[in-house]
Design an enzyme around this catalytic site. Structure first.
Site, short mmCIF file in Angstrom:
data_model
loop_
_atom_site.label_atom_id
_atom_site.label_comp_id
_atom_site.label_asym_id
_atom_site.label_seq_id
_atom_site.Cartn_x
_atom_site.Cartn_y
_atom_site.Cartn_z
N ASP A 7 1.09 -1.16 0.05
CA ASP A 7 -0.21 -0.03 0.07
C ASP A 7 0.73 1.29 0.00
O ASP A 7 1.94 1.09 -0.02
CB ASP A 7 -1.08 0.03 1.24
CG ASP A 7 -0.36 0.28 2.54
OD1 ASP A 7 0.89 0.27 2.54
OD2 ASP A 7 -1.13 0.40 3.49
N CYS A 64 2.72 -3.55 4.01
CA CYS A 64 1.88 -2.50 4.34
C CYS A 64 2.27 -1.76 5.53
O CYS A 64 3.35 -2.10 5.96
CB CYS A 64 0.43 -2.74 4.53
SG CYS A 64 -0.03 -3.82 5.93
N GLY A 67 1.91 -4.26 8.34
CA GLY A 67 2.17 -5.55 7.80
C GLY A 67 0.96 -6.64 8.17
O GLY A 67 0.69 -7.50 7.37
N HIS A 97 9.35 -24.26 8.84
CA HIS A 97 8.19 -24.82 9.19
C HIS A 97 6.96 -24.59 8.37
O HIS A 97 6.01 -25.41 8.53
CB HIS A 97 8.18 -24.47 10.78
CG HIS A 97 9.40 -25.10 11.42
ND1 HIS A 97 9.08 -24.74 12.84
CD2 HIS A 97 10.30 -25.41 11.25
CE1 HIS A 97 10.27 -25.06 13.43
NE2 HIS A 97 11.13 -25.84 12.36
N ASN A 98 6.80 -23.42 7.94
CA ASN A 98 5.34 -23.27 7.04
C ASN A 98 5.39 -23.16 5.88
O ASN A 98 4.20 -23.04 5.04
CB ASN A 98 4.90 -22.03 7.67
CG ASN A 98 4.72 -21.83 9.40
OD1 ASN A 98 5.58 -20.85 9.78
ND2 ASN A 98 3.80 -22.63 10.12
N ARG A 135 1.12 -30.38 8.94
CA ARG A 135 0.47 -29.23 9.33
C ARG A 135 0.04 -28.42 8.62
O ARG A 135 -1.24 -27.70 8.72
CB ARG A 135 1.30 -28.51 10.51
CG ARG A 135 1.87 -29.68 11.52
CD ARG A 135 2.97 -29.00 12.33
NE ARG A 135 3.38 -29.96 13.62
CZ ARG A 135 4.27 -30.12 14.38
NH1 ARG A 135 5.35 -29.20 13.98
NH2 ARG A 135 4.79 -30.92 15.28
#
Length: 143
Positions: A7, A64, A67, A97-98, A135
């Site tokens: 933004d 942004c 964030g 991990h993600n 996960r």
């Protein structure tokens, strides 16, 4: 190919990110905004998310002011795993991990030096897989 979105509050940081990526020899697609005029972060967050979903870009970097808003927007999309990072250690973990496909940074709270360190960590950390994959598989809303 890396997609970018911001933004107005994070526009200066996005311009720095473009310079950083160019210096690293990485290609990018800018989904906006293109000025510091007041705008809606959601417009550009959705554009980036759709670009990833369509395969136009593999991953993204979004910003942004805090964030938070653009993170919330991105994470409404089922195929997006956006993580908000303000230190390199978090960037490491959202990849390891993600398997985050969007790095989000808070434009009003980090400087260019910290942004470089965060991007270095995000771009150079592989996904660990294993127990983390199950996960991730459980993240989407199942009907």
């Amino acid at each position: 190919m890396i997609g970018l979105a911001s933004d107005h509050a994070a526009f200066p940081l996005k311009e720095f990110v473009k310079q950083y990526l160019t210096e690293k020899g990485l290609e990018f697609k800018d989904y906006g905004t293109y000025t510091e005029d007041s705008c809606n972060y959601a417009t550009f967050g959705h554009a980036l998310a759709e670009g990833i979903e369509k395969g136009e870009v593999e991953k993204g970097i979004a910003m942004c002011g805090s964030g938070e808003g653009i993170s919330m927007t991105l994470n409404k999309h089922q195929g997006i795993r956006a993580g908000l990072c303000w230190i390199p250690e978090i960037a490491h973990l959202i990849r390891q991990h993600n398997n985050a496909n969007v790095l989000v940074m808070p434009g009003r709270f980090i400087d260019n030096d910290m942004a470089s360190k965060i991007m270095d960590e995000y771009l150079n950390t592989p996904f660990e897989g294993g127990r983390h994959q199950q996960r991730i598989d459980d993240i989407p809303v199942k009907k």
